[in-house]
Design an enzyme around this catalytic site. Structure first.
Site, PDB file in Angstrom:
ATOM      1  N   ASN A 139      -0.498  -8.506  -0.299  1.00  0.00           N
ATOM      2  CA  ASN A 139      -1.699  -9.267   0.026  1.00  0.00           C
ATOM      3  C   ASN A 139      -1.322 -10.725   0.274  1.00  0.00           C
ATOM      4  O   ASN A 139      -0.291 -11.210  -0.178  1.00  0.00           O
ATOM      5  CB  ASN A 139      -2.671  -9.218  -1.154  1.00  0.00           C
ATOM      6  CG  ASN A 139      -3.154  -7.827  -1.466  1.00  0.00           C
ATOM      7  OD1 ASN A 139      -4.040  -7.313  -0.817  1.00  0.00           O
ATOM      8  ND2 ASN A 139      -2.570  -7.211  -2.494  1.00  0.00           N
ATOM      9  N   CYS A 144       0.851  -1.183   0.000  1.00  0.00           N
ATOM     10  CA  CYS A 144       0.000   0.000   0.000  1.00  0.00           C
ATOM     11  C   CYS A 144       0.886   1.231   0.000  1.00  0.00           C
ATOM     12  O   CYS A 144       1.664   1.433   0.934  1.00  0.00           O
ATOM     13  CB  CYS A 144      -0.931   0.027   1.217  1.00  0.00           C
ATOM     14  SG  CYS A 144      -2.002   1.481   1.226  1.00  0.00           S
TER      15      CYS A 144
END
Length: 299
Positions: free
Chosen positions: A249, A240
């Site tokens: 992820n 991010c």
């Protein structure tokens, strides 16, 4: 609560995964990744994002990617559309499903999209109206549901009204994202217990980053809460840009391996998925971030 018999994986690698890469990635490589994921049996693939390349350079060319992928019946090819202009561009590219995103904390909302949570939700109203008019489905994301890089721990009661607002305005599904990967199984179970009082469990999904190595445990905790949809990223791609230190992820391969071990059906071919992850990892010049893929290579 018993485990679900089937689980749907929402593959976010081509969008949420690649958007955080430093090096440019060609349209051809993006197209091949999406086609590889289709071949592996994924039924939902987040292909790209219709945002300004000034803010997210890696998402440039999303319309071209949509024009060149080999779309198959029964597979959803979605895109992020954070504002009405993005929605209109997605519609012009033939996109049939879009995603919008809000944050669970004011600090992250301001740093990420430069507005308050309420203002971000109001921006989605014209998108929802246009989506209904054109028959486009909308999926919602809530970021920082278990922790925020600026505010620290996040209470489940803080997340529930944001998820409810997205659901009430027309999002058919709301994905709860542990953006910085600090969540633990106990907190995850409480999160879904609280949010499910306002949004039906069948309309909730989990999105876990693996920064603290808790992502698979959190997926399992979510299964125990009756959640049967999870976002994951091939080869563990992602991060991010607005959350320093957040890792990728949870790897789709690792989630799939666990689900197969639990006897849960996904319709996805693990070996094909590993191959897809290895090919995009080679493009990026590094080994796959999937532990399952690395273990298979070591055999």
């Amino acid at each position: 609560m018993s485990l679900p018999e089937k689980v749907r994986l929402v593959e976010v690698g081509p969008r949420d995964g690649l958007q955080n890469e430093a090096q440019p990635i060609s349209v051809a490589d993006k197209v091949r990744l999406v086609d590889d994921l289709t071949a592996a049996g994924l039924s939902y693939i987040e292909v790209g994002s219709f945002v300004s390349p000034k803010w997210v350079p890696q998402m440039a060319g999303s319309a071209e990617v949509f024009a060149n992928i080999r779309q198959q019946n029964g597979v959803t090819y979605a895109a992020l559309a954070p504002n009405l202009r993005g929605f209109e561009d997605a519609l012009a590219a033939g996109v049939k499903e879009v995603a919008v995103f809000a944050a669970a904390t004011e600090a992250f909302s301001q740093r990420n999209i430069n507005c308050s949570i309420n203002d971000s939700l109001q921006r989605f109203v014209p998108i929802m109206e246009a989506a209904r008019e054109h028959g486009v489905r909308v999926r919602g994301y809530v970021s920082c549901v278990l922790g925020c890089p600026y505010d620290g721990a996040v209470a489940a009661e803080q997340v529930a009204p944001v998820a409810r607002e997205l659901y009430d305005m027309g999002c058919y599904e709301v994905s709860l994202g542990d953006t910085i990967g600090t969540g633990t199984p106990g907190a995850t179970r409480r999160l879904f217990e609280v949010v499910a009082a306002q949004v039906p469990r069948a309309q909730l999904a989990g999105h876990f980053h693996d920064t603290y190595g808790q992502a698979l445990a959190n997926v399992y905790a979510s299964l125990l809460e009756g959640i049967s949809v999870f976002d994951s990223s091939v080869a563990g791609l992602g991060g991010c840009p607005y959350a320093k230190g957040a890792s990728g992820n949870v790897a789709s391969e690792d989630v799939l391996y666990m689900l197969q071990g639990l006897g849960i059906d996904t319709g996805i071919d693990l070996e094909q998925l590993i191959l897809a992850g290895q090919r995009i990892s080679a493009v990026l010049g590094r080994a796959s971030g999937s532990r399952v893929a690395r273990a298979r290579n070591a055999q």
